[in-house]
Design a protein around this motif. Structure first.
Motif: not given
Length: 311
Positions: A243-253
């Motif tokens: 699952f190395a392709g199953n990633m998501l970029q998100v915004k934190g604080e």
């Protein structure tokens, strides 16, 4: 337009187990014979809660909705397949391959988001395509470059080309279509979801180019990514299996960017790949072993990104 969001919708499972209806073309699922169903579900809940806590600790706004016992929905933990949220206030509902996954679509999820101040102006409903056995499983099938208005889609039994084109016309995306395969018992078979072999972030893409067997299609995907200024970080088919392709970029604080993945995915990346990712953003990983084994999905599948405007 933004590529990443600070708000994520996640569904906490109640009856999580391996879904026999999806196993026909999801070759990542496994039966954990040694564990009782209630143990599998308890482990999945534990992994889910720990994952949510890690996201919240870095400042990600996680909207957790509990699954209901009303229906048998073993895959409810993967909401990104039945719904997507857009900056103009539109919600899209998608046709699902497995009949028991169609029961995951819940109006009360939208009501809970509205109660939190999110504005829903319009619903585009593609679910009638199920009657023709035509499917397009949300941001599992579609990878959206929201800034450059491109949508990437690896065709499969769960991603129909004509419906993908229709989506692109409705939401004003340029379609980038290709086929992605994996080797199953010596045969090349379609990877069930695009987001298993590819992750699209603001300034980079993690992608298994080896899975795109057709050289023209591969070249086309590379050209689209590089022309939009994205660094391509290539991963192998073996790494995709973890699952190395199953990633998501998100915004934190403070709008800090994180690339979110499972612990298994992180552990199979080599130092060069990790270094490349870390030039763009920090990595956040969490153990999802039970969810990955039984569900055949991972960190990205569990997050439905909320881009809706707020009141």
């Amino acid at each position: 337009m933004q590529q990443t969001t600070n708000t994520i919708l996640m569904i906490r499972p109640i009856n999580f187990r391996m879904n026999e209806q999806t196993a026909v073309n999801n070759y990542y699922q496994k039966v954990l014979d040694t564990l009782l169903p209630e143990t599998v579900n308890a482990k999945a809940q534990q992994e889910f809660d720990s994952y949510v806590e890690k996201l919240q600790n870095v400042g990600v706004n996680v909207v957790v909705v509990n699954d209901t016992t009303e229906f048998d929905t073993p895959d409810s933990i993967f909401p990104n397949n039945w719904i997507s949220f857009h900056e103009n206030g539109t919600v899209a509902l998608y046709p699902m391959f497995a009949e028991n996954r169609r029961l995951e679509r819940r109006e009360d999820v939208l009501i809970q988001l509205e109660d939190k101040g999110f504005i829903i102006k319009d619903i585009v409903d593609y679910t009638s395509a199920e009657e023709e056995d035509v499917f397009l499983e949300g941001t599992g099938s579609l990878l959206l470059d929201r800034v450059n208005r491109k949508a990437y889609c690896a065709l499969s039994p769960r991603a129909d080309e004509s419906l993908f084109i229709e989506f692109c016309e409705d939401f004003e995306f340029t379609p980038v279509v290709f086929h992605a395969n994996q080797t199953v018992k010596g045969e090349r078979k379609a990877i069930y979801h695009t987001n298993v072999m590819m992750c699209l972030a603001e300034t980079f893409a993690v992608i298994c180019l080896d899975s795109i067997d057709d050289k023209k299609e591969r070249k086309n995907v590379i050209e689209h990514l590089t022309s939009d200024g994205k660094e391509i970080i290539a991963i192998t088919e073996d790494q995709v299996n973890s699952f190395a392709g199953n990633m998501l970029q998100v915004k934190g604080e403070n709008n800090k960017r994180f690339l979110v993945m499972s612990q298994a995915a992180y552990q199979v990346l080599n130092q060069e790949q990790i270094s490349k990712i870390e030039t763009h953003c920090e990595i956040l990983s969490s153990s999802l072993d039970t969810i990955e084994a039984c569900g055949g999905g991972s960190a990205r599948c569990m997050m439905a990104e909320v881009f809706l405007p707020k009141a």
